[in-house]
Design a protein around this motif. Sequence first.
Motif, PDB file in Angstrom:
ATOM      1  N   TYR A  80      -2.690   1.692   1.683  1.00 52.14           N
ATOM      2  CA  TYR A  80      -2.897   3.063   2.146  1.00 52.14           C
ATOM      3  C   TYR A  80      -3.969   3.081   3.223  1.00 52.14           C
ATOM      4  O   TYR A  80      -4.837   2.219   3.240  1.00 52.14           O
ATOM      5  CB  TYR A  80      -3.317   3.955   0.977  1.00 52.14           C
ATOM      6  CG  TYR A  80      -2.295   4.006  -0.133  1.00 52.14           C
ATOM      7  CD1 TYR A  80      -1.193   4.849  -0.055  1.00 52.14           C
ATOM      8  CD2 TYR A  80      -2.433   3.194  -1.253  1.00 52.14           C
ATOM      9  CE1 TYR A  80      -0.251   4.886  -1.072  1.00 52.14           C
ATOM     10  CE2 TYR A  80      -1.500   3.220  -2.276  1.00 52.14           C
ATOM     11  CZ  TYR A  80      -0.403   4.071  -2.179  1.00 52.14           C
ATOM     12  OH  TYR A  80       0.520   4.087  -3.188  1.00 52.14           O
ATOM     13  N   GLN A  81      -3.893   4.060   4.078  1.00 56.86           N
ATOM     14  CA  GLN A  81      -4.860   4.194   5.170  1.00 56.86           C
ATOM     15  C   GLN A  81      -5.720   5.428   4.936  1.00 56.86           C
ATOM     16  O   GLN A  81      -5.196   6.526   4.755  1.00 56.86           O
ATOM     17  CB  GLN A  81      -4.125   4.327   6.508  1.00 56.86           C
ATOM     18  CG  GLN A  81      -3.216   3.137   6.801  1.00 56.86           C
ATOM     19  CD  GLN A  81      -2.599   3.222   8.183  1.00 56.86           C
ATOM     20  OE1 GLN A  81      -2.579   4.269   8.811  1.00 56.86           O
ATOM     21  NE2 GLN A  81      -2.090   2.104   8.665  1.00 56.86           N
ATOM     22  N   VAL A  86     -12.136  -1.732  -0.085  1.00 55.66           N
ATOM     23  CA  VAL A  86     -11.579  -1.637   1.273  1.00 55.66           C
ATOM     24  C   VAL A  86     -11.263  -3.072   1.693  1.00 55.66           C
ATOM     25  O   VAL A  86     -12.165  -3.907   1.805  1.00 55.66           O
ATOM     26  CB  VAL A  86     -12.580  -0.986   2.256  1.00 55.66           C
ATOM     27  CG1 VAL A  86     -12.059  -1.038   3.686  1.00 55.66           C
ATOM     28  CG2 VAL A  86     -12.875   0.456   1.838  1.00 55.66           C
ATOM     29  N   ALA A  99      -9.492  -4.094   4.473  1.00 55.36           N
ATOM     30  CA  ALA A  99      -9.482  -4.325   5.919  1.00 55.36           C
ATOM     31  C   ALA A  99      -9.826  -3.010   6.609  1.00 55.36           C
ATOM     32  O   ALA A  99      -9.715  -1.937   6.002  1.00 55.36           O
ATOM     33  CB  ALA A  99      -8.115  -4.821   6.380  1.00 55.36           C
ATOM     34  N   THR A 100     -10.241  -3.096   7.868  1.00 58.88           N
ATOM     35  CA  THR A 100     -10.507  -1.889   8.655  1.00 58.88           C
ATOM     36  C   THR A 100      -9.888  -2.059  10.027  1.00 58.88           C
ATOM     37  O   THR A 100     -10.114  -3.077  10.691  1.00 58.88           O
ATOM     38  CB  THR A 100     -12.025  -1.633   8.796  1.00 58.88           C
ATOM     39  OG1 THR A 100     -12.630  -1.665   7.509  1.00 58.88           O
ATOM     40  CG2 THR A 100     -12.295  -0.288   9.434  1.00 58.88           C
ATOM     41  N   GLU A 101      -9.085  -1.079  10.437  1.00 62.04           N
ATOM     42  CA  GLU A 101      -8.429  -1.113  11.746  1.00 62.04           C
ATOM     43  C   GLU A 101      -8.973   0.018  12.615  1.00 62.04           C
ATOM     44  O   GLU A 101      -9.572   0.973  12.120  1.00 62.04           O
ATOM     45  CB  GLU A 101      -6.908  -0.943  11.582  1.00 62.04           C
ATOM     46  CG  GLU A 101      -6.233  -2.044  10.783  1.00 62.04           C
ATOM     47  CD  GLU A 101      -6.255  -3.398  11.472  1.00 62.04           C
ATOM     48  OE1 GLU A 101      -6.322  -3.433  12.719  1.00 62.04           O
ATOM     49  OE2 GLU A 101      -6.192  -4.420  10.763  1.00 62.04           O
ATOM     50  N   GLU A 125      -7.515   2.638  15.567  1.00 59.02           N
ATOM     51  CA  GLU A 125      -6.291   3.099  16.206  1.00 59.02           C
ATOM     52  C   GLU A 125      -6.491   4.509  16.748  1.00 59.02           C
ATOM     53  O   GLU A 125      -6.983   5.381  16.025  1.00 59.02           O
ATOM     54  CB  GLU A 125      -5.168   3.109  15.166  1.00 59.02           C
ATOM     55  CG  GLU A 125      -3.815   2.677  15.694  1.00 59.02           C
ATOM     56  CD  GLU A 125      -2.812   2.515  14.568  1.00 59.02           C
ATOM     57  OE1 GLU A 125      -2.021   3.439  14.372  1.00 59.02           O
ATOM     58  OE2 GLU A 125      -2.851   1.470  13.886  1.00 59.02           O
ATOM     59  N   ILE A 172      -9.855   3.275  10.576  1.00 58.35           N
ATOM     60  CA  ILE A 172      -8.939   3.411   9.436  1.00 58.35           C
ATOM     61  C   ILE A 172      -9.276   2.362   8.378  1.00 58.35           C
ATOM     62  O   ILE A 172      -9.201   1.158   8.635  1.00 58.35           O
ATOM     63  CB  ILE A 172      -7.473   3.243   9.903  1.00 58.35           C
ATOM     64  CG1 ILE A 172      -7.134   4.314  10.950  1.00 58.35           C
ATOM     65  CG2 ILE A 172      -6.513   3.311   8.720  1.00 58.35           C
ATOM     66  CD1 ILE A 172      -5.840   4.056  11.689  1.00 58.35           C
ATOM     67  N   GLN A 173      -9.685   2.832   7.197  1.00 56.40           N
ATOM     68  CA  GLN A 173      -9.960   1.942   6.067  1.00 56.40           C
ATOM     69  C   GLN A 173      -8.654   1.660   5.322  1.00 56.40           C
ATOM     70  O   GLN A 173      -7.932   2.581   4.957  1.00 56.40           O
ATOM     71  CB  GLN A 173     -10.965   2.582   5.106  1.00 56.40           C
ATOM     72  CG  GLN A 173     -12.424   2.454   5.519  1.00 56.40           C
ATOM     73  CD  GLN A 173     -12.871   3.446   6.586  1.00 56.40           C
ATOM     74  OE1 GLN A 173     -13.923   3.295   7.164  1.00 56.40           O
ATOM     75  NE2 GLN A 173     -12.082   4.465   6.869  1.00 56.40           N
ATOM     76  N   ILE A 174      -8.343   0.380   5.105  1.00 55.80           N
ATOM     77  CA  ILE A 174      -7.123  -0.014   4.394  1.00 55.80           C
ATOM     78  C   ILE A 174      -7.487  -0.279   2.931  1.00 55.80           C
ATOM     79  O   ILE A 174      -8.372  -1.100   2.652  1.00 55.80           O
ATOM     80  CB  ILE A 174      -6.490  -1.286   5.004  1.00 55.80           C
ATOM     81  CG1 ILE A 174      -6.369  -1.176   6.535  1.00 55.80           C
ATOM     82  CG2 ILE A 174      -5.147  -1.595   4.344  1.00 55.80           C
ATOM     83  CD1 ILE A 174      -5.366  -0.193   7.044  1.00 55.80           C
ATOM     84  N   GLU A 233      -5.819  -0.517  -1.357  1.00 56.98           N
ATOM     85  CA  GLU A 233      -4.592  -0.788  -2.122  1.00 56.98           C
ATOM     86  C   GLU A 233      -4.268   0.307  -3.131  1.00 56.98           C
ATOM     87  O   GLU A 233      -3.214   0.297  -3.733  1.00 56.98           O
ATOM     88  CB  GLU A 233      -4.702  -2.161  -2.800  1.00 56.98           C
ATOM     89  CG  GLU A 233      -4.563  -3.278  -1.759  1.00 56.98           C
ATOM     90  CD  GLU A 233      -4.833  -4.666  -2.294  1.00 56.98           C
ATOM     91  OE1 GLU A 233      -5.329  -4.783  -3.436  1.00 56.98           O
ATOM     92  OE2 GLU A 233      -4.550  -5.635  -1.571  1.00 56.98           O
TER      93      GLU A 233
END
Length: 205
Positions: A1-2, A33, A35-37, A39, A44-46, A48
């Motif tokens: 989820y983002q 968290v 991963a963090t992207e 965009e 955006i925090q990734i 689960e």
Amino acid sequence: YQLVFDRTPFYGNSGGQIGDVGYIESANERIAVVATEKENGQIIQIVEQLPENPAAEFRAVVDAEKRQAAANNHTATHLMHEALRKVLGTHVEQKGSMVTPEMLRFDFSHFQKVTPAQLREVEQLVNRAVRADYPLEEKRDATKEEAAAAGAMMLFGEKYGDRVRMVRVGTSVELCGGTHTRATGTIGFFKILSESAISAGVRRI
């Protein structure tokens, strides 16, 4: 989820530097968290799993050890870029990079194999800068004119806004949005493991 928050200390994957990991917590739950992207200007925090209550207030906590290790490697790329230009010539320009907490990879323009003696000289220059323990000096809202006057490295083809972040460590001055260590001494020891060609006129360390 983002997940997107109104503000966050997490660094989003960009400019070759991998994003932060850590966790977010509210009064009754903690979520990792992974991963963090970055965009469209959003961090955006990734995660689960979704929070039970997305409207709750959250505290966002970055994994400080991994952030510091990535920052060490990122600052080391700046020192290496400058050292390569000193040893090989000012035609050397960054053509890409990857920075993680474990390692750094750096692609640069050069027309022939870098000799073992040259690689040793680059290592020595970087390690000298590490031992000098230069403090990080940054100007977060420099104009492009100020950056040019300071001799900052500006990469051809990169898009810069009207205001730029200028990062100086010792004699290295670059425009950069990544995370950096507060002083070069935290880098510890710099070692080149391999050097190779990746395309015509571009080498990889």
